[in-house]
Design a protein around this motif. Sequence first.
Motif, PDB file in Angstrom:
ATOM      1  N   GLY A  95      -8.887  -8.984   6.459  1.00 44.26           N
ATOM      2  CA  GLY A  95      -9.526 -10.258   6.135  1.00 44.26           C
ATOM      3  C   GLY A  95      -9.009 -11.421   6.946  1.00 44.26           C
ATOM      4  O   GLY A  95      -9.791 -12.288   7.398  1.00 44.26           O
ATOM      5  N   ASP A  96      -7.717 -11.490   7.160  1.00 45.13           N
ATOM      6  CA  ASP A  96      -7.126 -12.582   7.914  1.00 45.13           C
ATOM      7  C   ASP A  96      -7.592 -12.548   9.362  1.00 45.13           C
ATOM      8  O   ASP A  96      -7.848 -13.601   9.975  1.00 45.13           O
ATOM      9  CB  ASP A  96      -5.599 -12.474   7.843  1.00 45.13           C
ATOM     10  CG  ASP A  96      -4.916 -13.719   8.396  1.00 45.13           C
ATOM     11  OD1 ASP A  96      -5.544 -14.785   8.416  1.00 45.13           O
ATOM     12  OD2 ASP A  96      -3.742 -13.608   8.795  1.00 45.13           O
ATOM     13  N   TYR A 110     -10.494 -11.207   2.455  1.00 44.96           N
ATOM     14  CA  TYR A 110     -11.523 -11.909   3.220  1.00 44.96           C
ATOM     15  C   TYR A 110     -12.344 -12.877   2.375  1.00 44.96           C
ATOM     16  O   TYR A 110     -12.603 -14.010   2.782  1.00 44.96           O
ATOM     17  CB  TYR A 110     -12.441 -10.889   3.900  1.00 44.96           C
ATOM     18  CG  TYR A 110     -13.552 -11.507   4.719  1.00 44.96           C
ATOM     19  CD1 TYR A 110     -13.277 -12.412   5.746  1.00 44.96           C
ATOM     20  CD2 TYR A 110     -14.881 -11.183   4.468  1.00 44.96           C
ATOM     21  CE1 TYR A 110     -14.301 -12.972   6.496  1.00 44.96           C
ATOM     22  CE2 TYR A 110     -15.912 -11.736   5.221  1.00 44.96           C
ATOM     23  CZ  TYR A 110     -15.610 -12.642   6.220  1.00 44.96           C
ATOM     24  OH  TYR A 110     -16.621 -13.194   6.964  1.00 44.96           O
ATOM     25  N   PHE A 118     -10.423 -10.744  10.454  1.00 42.82           N
ATOM     26  CA  PHE A 118     -11.876 -10.712  10.531  1.00 42.82           C
ATOM     27  C   PHE A 118     -12.486 -12.110  10.461  1.00 42.82           C
ATOM     28  O   PHE A 118     -13.516 -12.376  11.082  1.00 42.82           O
ATOM     29  CB  PHE A 118     -12.442  -9.843   9.408  1.00 42.82           C
ATOM     30  CG  PHE A 118     -13.911  -9.548   9.541  1.00 42.82           C
ATOM     31  CD1 PHE A 118     -14.359  -8.564  10.402  1.00 42.82           C
ATOM     32  CD2 PHE A 118     -14.850 -10.257   8.807  1.00 42.82           C
ATOM     33  CE1 PHE A 118     -15.715  -8.287  10.536  1.00 42.82           C
ATOM     34  CE2 PHE A 118     -16.207  -9.996   8.931  1.00 42.82           C
ATOM     35  CZ  PHE A 118     -16.634  -9.002   9.795  1.00 42.82           C
ATOM     36  N   ARG A 119     -11.867 -13.026   9.725  1.00 43.20           N
ATOM     37  CA  ARG A 119     -12.412 -14.380   9.647  1.00 43.20           C
ATOM     38  C   ARG A 119     -12.382 -15.059  11.016  1.00 43.20           C
ATOM     39  O   ARG A 119     -13.143 -16.004  11.274  1.00 43.20           O
ATOM     40  CB  ARG A 119     -11.630 -15.217   8.627  1.00 43.20           C
ATOM     41  CG  ARG A 119     -10.150 -15.387   8.956  1.00 43.20           C
ATOM     42  CD  ARG A 119      -9.459 -16.319   7.989  1.00 43.20           C
ATOM     43  NE  ARG A 119      -8.015 -16.350   8.198  1.00 43.20           N
ATOM     44  CZ  ARG A 119      -7.215 -17.281   7.713  1.00 43.20           C
ATOM     45  NH1 ARG A 119      -7.717 -18.263   6.981  1.00 43.20           N
ATOM     46  NH2 ARG A 119      -5.922 -17.234   7.924  1.00 43.20           N
ATOM     47  N   SER A 140      -8.858  -6.729  -0.820  1.00 42.08           N
ATOM     48  CA  SER A 140      -9.248  -7.511   0.352  1.00 42.08           C
ATOM     49  C   SER A 140      -8.971  -8.987   0.155  1.00 42.08           C
ATOM     50  O   SER A 140      -9.086  -9.520  -0.948  1.00 42.08           O
ATOM     51  CB  SER A 140     -10.750  -7.308   0.619  1.00 42.08           C
ATOM     52  OG  SER A 140     -11.212  -8.189   1.624  1.00 42.08           O
TER      53      SER A 140
END
Length: 585
Positions: free
Chosen positions: A73-74, A318, A76-77, A316
Amino acid sequence: MKPTRGFRFSQVAAAFVFTAGCSLATVSCKEDSFLNVSDPNVLSTTTFPAKVADLDLMVIDLYGRLRTGFYNGDNFRCSGVLPDHTADMGYNGANFPEFAELRTLPSDGKLGAIWQNHYENIARTNSFLTELAKIRKGTTDKGQLTHLNELEGEARFLRAVNYFPLINLFGETMIQTEADRVKMGIPLPDQVATELSQTVRERATIGQVWDFIIADLKKSDELLTGKVWDDANKPRVNEWAVKSLLAKSYVFTQQWTLARDLLKTVIDKSGKQLVDYAVYAKMFNGQNEFNKESIFEINYTSDRRDVWNSTLNTSSQYGIFISPGYLEDDGVGEGTNGFGNLFIHDQNNDRFGFTDTTASTAGMKSATYYKKSVELRQNKLVDPRMTVGTLQPWVDSIYLYNKWRKVTKARGEGFPLAQNQAWNHRKYVVIDRGLWGGEPAESIATNFYMLRLADVYLLYAEALQRTGNTAGALEYVNKVHRRAYDVPVDVASKYDYKSLTDRTMALGASDHLANDPLKYERWAELFAEGQWWFDVCRWKIGPQETAYYKRVKSGLLTWNDRKYAFPIPESEIISNAKVKQNPGY
């Protein structure tokens, strides 16, 4: 099977021996040592893995590692939704400007994390395959040998899954011509290193990397064909996930006939189908997971206890970063169900067919704006997937803290959003409970779709077009399009495109997708799923996208072809003298 993070094995096998010296002043050393200094709670490479059951534990770790790297998540953003301008930023930090403007540097920590995570995962997979081969040599039981084949098939798929984002993010280019195959790819470790010198590798060519990925997937397909997992193991890879990723690899390497034939096999024989719109609209928010359309998901479960998402959990982060804004109980204040770092880039609204540029809160709260927005949706004058991927301020509502609450504009922290429409993300956010009051707190268990049938349909349409079957390509584009408009997917409808150059919902005057249904459908259908940037790069449409989106909160967008590839992380350049940097960095 839960995607837990299990035991850790280093790429270079090492044994640490504690040597106890005997003091001459106290006792003399005996031939048989009186002191056995071993910790039964620590795994030793000399005793683990020793049997097939040990490999079952190890493969769980390999699955768990899918939530690192590109899909973390960190990360993918930044790498998943900012380079392709799905998102713009309300927060001025966390490397958001660098990714949104595509001006990342080799020193960027997020890039380093993606690179390191995937290569660590690859090393674990190489170790797993080495240990599996050892155990296979001593195994005679037919049932265990069959299971070892299945485990090998899973591991080869997972290794390919880790190489896939690496070559697409860091390879010098994506393949458009045969000449591109000899350009710089990425290092290609394919076995366990037994000495330090084996960890220093030059970059394989792009063609060599793709050949390796394809070979892994072909072997995986051979080993997993016919394997059907029970419900307890449904997160595990099966032959249809392998075939789908293999076919996608053929598309990315422009092997169109192979791609076409294999994609058709998936379509005809997998038993998968496009779910209806009602299921589709909810399947990105924790409902309808492992549905009939899903081919492979990264599986998450609720167990997180800390906001920064420690590495020893299976949920997750995200959805926290892209959380929507909402109206507080007092009817005045505005909160966010998480951090609310990113919002939907305003230009995406136009691309979905919503051309009203109202940005003020007062204007959005007006009855006129609300009525117009609802009528556009009801009459399907905007792409219905707009409501699957976005939450519109003062029109949509979410259920938080035991009540329905109006969605407000996304949160601005560091960047003022008064001039932005600042719609919120909907895919992969929590819309049915308050994050800060959850149990366990802030835990998000929404699965991430890596492969699904709509993607397969559109890849098949592209392969048909490239092999001369324009009518067939149009039909598969329309199947995906019909589902979005909630009509039977296999029956011609009034919403159908009449040709592959027909008008799409993209209404911007400078939008190059306005008359390109195949590209538009990939953008709209897979919106905010981390696919579009790879499509932009393989189609080489960076200049057109830059011209369309124009700017982000941190500044104007400019284009240079070096941006099709991210820089090789500085840490790799420093530690590996054989690796050359991508051109322009």
